[in-house]
Design an enzyme around this catalytic site. Structure first.
Site, PDB file in Angstrom:
ATOM      1  CG  HIS A  92       0.575   7.872   4.533  1.00 49.21           C
ATOM      2  ND1 HIS A  92       0.335   8.367   5.792  1.00 49.21           N
ATOM      3  CD2 HIS A  92      -0.013   6.664   4.469  1.00 49.21           C
ATOM      4  CE1 HIS A  92      -0.376   7.483   6.471  1.00 49.21           C
ATOM      5  NE2 HIS A  92      -0.596   6.446   5.689  1.00 49.21           N
ATOM      6  CD  GLN A 115      -3.223   0.377   2.046  1.00 49.44           C
ATOM      7  OE1 GLN A 115      -3.027   0.536   3.244  1.00 49.44           O
ATOM      8  NE2 GLN A 115      -4.344  -0.133   1.567  1.00 49.44           N
ATOM      9  CE1 TYR A 139       3.305   2.131   7.204  1.00 54.31           C
ATOM     10  CE2 TYR A 139       1.682   2.429   5.467  1.00 54.31           C
ATOM     11  CZ  TYR A 139       2.254   2.835   6.654  1.00 54.31           C
ATOM     12  OH  TYR A 139       1.785   3.939   7.303  1.00 54.31           O
TER      13      TYR A 139
END
Ligand SMILES: Cc1ncc(C[n+]2csc(CCOP(=O)(O)OP(=O)(O)O)c2C)c(N)n1
Length: 739
Positions: free
Chosen positions: A529, A480, A484
């Protein structure tokens, strides 16, 4: 060769045995047992060979000819597990699986001698060893359905679950599988390994799937010798850790062949008929220490060592045979000596075999690349796509120009149409279509067997891909966010990238891992992110790193990755710049400069992008700006402003970060004599280090400078701009070089 305590004890204990009355070899070894005397005798042979291989390993090491001494002594009960399985059940084995390996080798119709030689050649790093060819000592063989393992404990469990999943999924998809429809997977490991995160991923994924009613034919086998190197496993812990809903628990004394065999039969039967997981807990002992160099007396008491000796599984099987009246102690020891002599003689012979002799030879199985073949297959894919997509509504080439996200989405749809064995999976990829909509609509169109959500565990996502790849499916897992990947990166570094190397290409595990990557997101900030570090990927031998930045490149690059994966087992990582997913404009609002029409299959051959080929923008002669990802858009914008000032620049989009497009890079550098590297990854370990090194290595005499992001994590909000490479920095650095 001198005998150690384990051997001496075995011999003395056998001498003291009393021969029982002669019995029918077809009779059970004891009342109620499924194991017959005859079978017991056959398995004893393989247990004995395994023990003798451990003795040979010590001898070889003493001679300076052996390079691996983690043995199987005390674990020979795993012969019973092999005997309870079929030789075509895929196996991913613990490093103490000598007796399993030899038993399976014989089951598959090979001479016992062949199994023995395989192992000895592994110990002596012979280039003729059948699986790793002298690169490592592993248990593996393509004809024995044994997938070799790295030495990272438990890292094979996620893959093992992936193989079990793939047995069932291949059947559901109606695609060819290397495993029989009713095969089950066996996966063994030690007791300390039970605690590892990747083991927990394996157990949890199997249990989670079963909980949801999915089939998961896997037999976990814990060979519990009570200790991991020097750290004892608390009594009862393995059972506590093993018992989970959906995973049936079986326990046996792994030192007692009859108990191990009978229990293994029941466990195998459970998995095969119910197609659901089981955990076989075999209690074993560890004889001869952890490895050759280990001095056990430093951390274990003499009493503990004596207790293990008393449970010696080889001795226990010998006793079954002697007391069962099948053989006398004298005869058993006579044969022991003959077999010992034989194994040591073969060991000596093995040392004369050739070893790996050059870097080329060693590296040969790393990511074999045949760019011509990949290019040639492009029209084939196009032809298949044209045929397969006629049913679809609007064809993407008829749509108005697409964004990067849309173009990847359409390319994935085309690929799913072309490859009936391709699967897309990851967190949130199905119904939601991914956090950024890149996989939107694919599940609806291709069904939940081919596009599906996984549970939230990146190790499990990559484990499924590892198992699917080795099962000849074409997995396209999604991670994602780039940050990660690091939770699970060993599944790529230690597992995916090494399997071809350690199996000389016998077990390729093709995959294309899509990762939403890099920084510059507006509205969703913070480090995780917006991660911009790919150093952990760049040094993995053989790994292909694609970094498309534009919608007219991404589909072609994706097709190249898929074809390379399919035909050459390539492990590809596809880094998608999140910030460019939905970008439309390039120079000014409304110009649609970051949109592109989708190439129809008839143009796939001409738009083919080979691995390691860059794209050049402009024909400037003053400066080359070398960049990739978000840097391409920033550099193009900077270049236009510089052009307006009278400078003549070109921008080179690397497109592939491994292997780097060195030829294209050097050509562009020589054309301008000045190079600015605009690198959005970090100053240390970032891509620009590699680019500079390539220029230096090639003897580039011109000027080189670089601008990068800082060696920092990325903060929330507008503060991120202080540490990320900016358009202004690129422009300023370019101006400095040009002036
Ligand atoms: C991930 C990882 N960490 C550490 C090691 C080093 N190591 C090798 S074997 C071992 C102990 C494993 O014990 P166990 O799982 O009980 O197996 P056993 O050797 O007792 O059969 C360790 C810590 C490793 N190989 N892999």
């Amino acid at each position: 060769m001198a005998r150690d305590t384990v051997e001496t004890h075995f011999i003395q204990a056998v001498e003291a045995l009393q021969t029982g009355p002669a019995r029918d070899p077809g009779a059970p070894v004891r009342e109620g047992a499924a194991l017959t005397l005859e079978r017991c005798r056959a398995l004893y042979q393989r247990q004995l060979d395994s023990r003798l291989l451990d003795i040979a390993a010590r001898w070889l090491r003493g001679e300076g000819e052996g390079f691996y001494t983690i043995g199987s002594a005390g674990h020979e009960g795993n012969a019973a597990v092999a005997a309870a399985l079929r030789p075509d059940d895929p196996a991913l084995l613990h490093y103490r699986s000598g007796a399993f390996y030899l038993t399976r080798s014989e089951q598959a119709g090979r001479l016992p001698e062949q199994g023995i030689r395989d192992v000895l050649m592994g110990l002596t790093a012979s280039a003729e060893e059948p699986i790793a060819g002298g690169r490592h000592k592993v248990f593996g063989h393509p004809e024995l359905a044994i997938i070799p393992q790295t030495s990272t404990i438990a890292s094979h469990l996620p893959r093992a679950v992936g193989v079990a999943f793939s047995i069932e999924r291949s059947r559901a998809l109606g695609v060819r599988s290397p495993w029989p429809d009713d095969a089950i997977v066996v996966c063994s490991f030690g007791d300390a390994s039970v605690n590892h995160a990747s083991a927990l991923t394996g157990f949890n994924t199997a249990a989670y799937a079963t909980y949801q009613g999915q089939r998961m034919p896997i037999l976990f086998v814990c060979e519990d010798n009570g200790i991991g190197i020097s750290v004892k496993t608390p009594r009862g812990w393995v059972e506590t850790a093993a018992r989970r809903p959906g995973i049936e628990y079986f326990a046996a004394d792994g030192c007692d062949l009859a108990d191990a065999y009978d229990t293994a039969l029941r466990a195998v039967e459970h998995v095969r008929t119910h197609r659901s997981p089981a955990f076989l807990h075999l209690s074993t002992v560890r004889l001869m220490g952890h490895a050759g160099s280990d001095v056990e007396s430093a951390y274990r008491t003499q009493r503990e060592l004596r207790a293990d000796l008393a449970r010696d599984p080889l001795l226990r099987t010998a006793r079954l045979l002697v007391e069962g009246g099948l053989i006398t102690p004298d005869e058993l020891l006579r044969r022991y000596e003959l077999a010992r002599e034989h194994v040591l003689r073969v060991a000596k012979e093995t040392t004369r075999l050739p070893r790996l002799g050059s870097a080329e030879e060693i590296m040969e199985p790393i990511a074999p690349r045949d760019p011509d073949l990949v290019a040639k297959l492009s029209p084939v894919a196009a032809e298949n796509a044209t045929r397969e997509r006629t049913f679809a509504g609007t064809l993407p080439e008829s749509e108005k120009p697409l964004t990067l996200a849309q173009s990847i989405n359409r390319a994935l749809a085309d690929a799913l149409a072309v490859h009936p064995d391709m699967m897309i999976f990851g967190e949130d990829v199905a119904k939601k279509g991914g956090v950024y909509g890149v996989t939107r609509g694919l599940q609806k169109r291709f069904g939940p067997a081919r596009v599906f959500d996984t549970h939230l565990d990146e190790q499990a996502v990559l484990g499924l891909a590892l198992g699917a790849g080795v099962s000849k499916l074409l997995p396209v897992p999604e991670i994602q966010y780039l940050a990660y990947l690091h939770n699970a990166i060993d599944q790529l570094r230690g597992e995916a990238a090494t399997l071809s190397f350690f199996s000389q290409g016998a077990f390729p595990n093709p995959m294309v891992v899509r990762i939403a990557s890099y920084a510059y997101q507006k509205g969703f900030g913070g480090h995780f992110h917006n991660d911009n570090a790919i150093a952990a990927l760049r040094d993995i031998p053989g790994l292909v790193i694609a970094s498309p930045s534009r919608p007219d490149d991404a589909p072609a690059m994706l097709r190249t990755c898929l074809t390379a994966a399919r035909t050459q087992g390539s492990v590809c990582v596809f880094l998608e710049p999140i910030a460019l997913y939905h970008t439309k404009d390039l120079f000014e609002e409304g110009d649609g400069g970051w949109l592109a029409p989708y190439a129809p299959p008839s143009r796939w051959a001409e738009t083919h992008v080979p691995i390691g080929s860059a794209r050049s923008y402009g024909d400037g002669r003053d400066l080359t700006i070398v960049t990739f990802g978000n840097g391409v858009r920033m550099s193009l914008r900077a270049a236009v402003r510089l052009t307006q000032e009278g400078y003549s620049c070109r921008v080179l989009d690397l497109r592939w970060l491994a292997p780097l497009p060195v030829e294209d890079l050097l050509r562009a550098a020589e054309l301008t004599g000045k190079v600015l590297i605009a690198d959005e990854t970090r100053h240390s370990g970032g891509v620009s280090e590699g680019v500079m090194a390539e220029l230096l290595d090639a003897g580039f005499q011109g000027q080189v400078a670089r601008v990068t992001s800082a060696d920092s994590f990325i903060p929330l909000g507008a503060a991120a701009d202080h540490v990320l490479l900016s358009e202004e920095e690129i422009e300023q650095a370019a101006r400095k070089l040009l002036s």
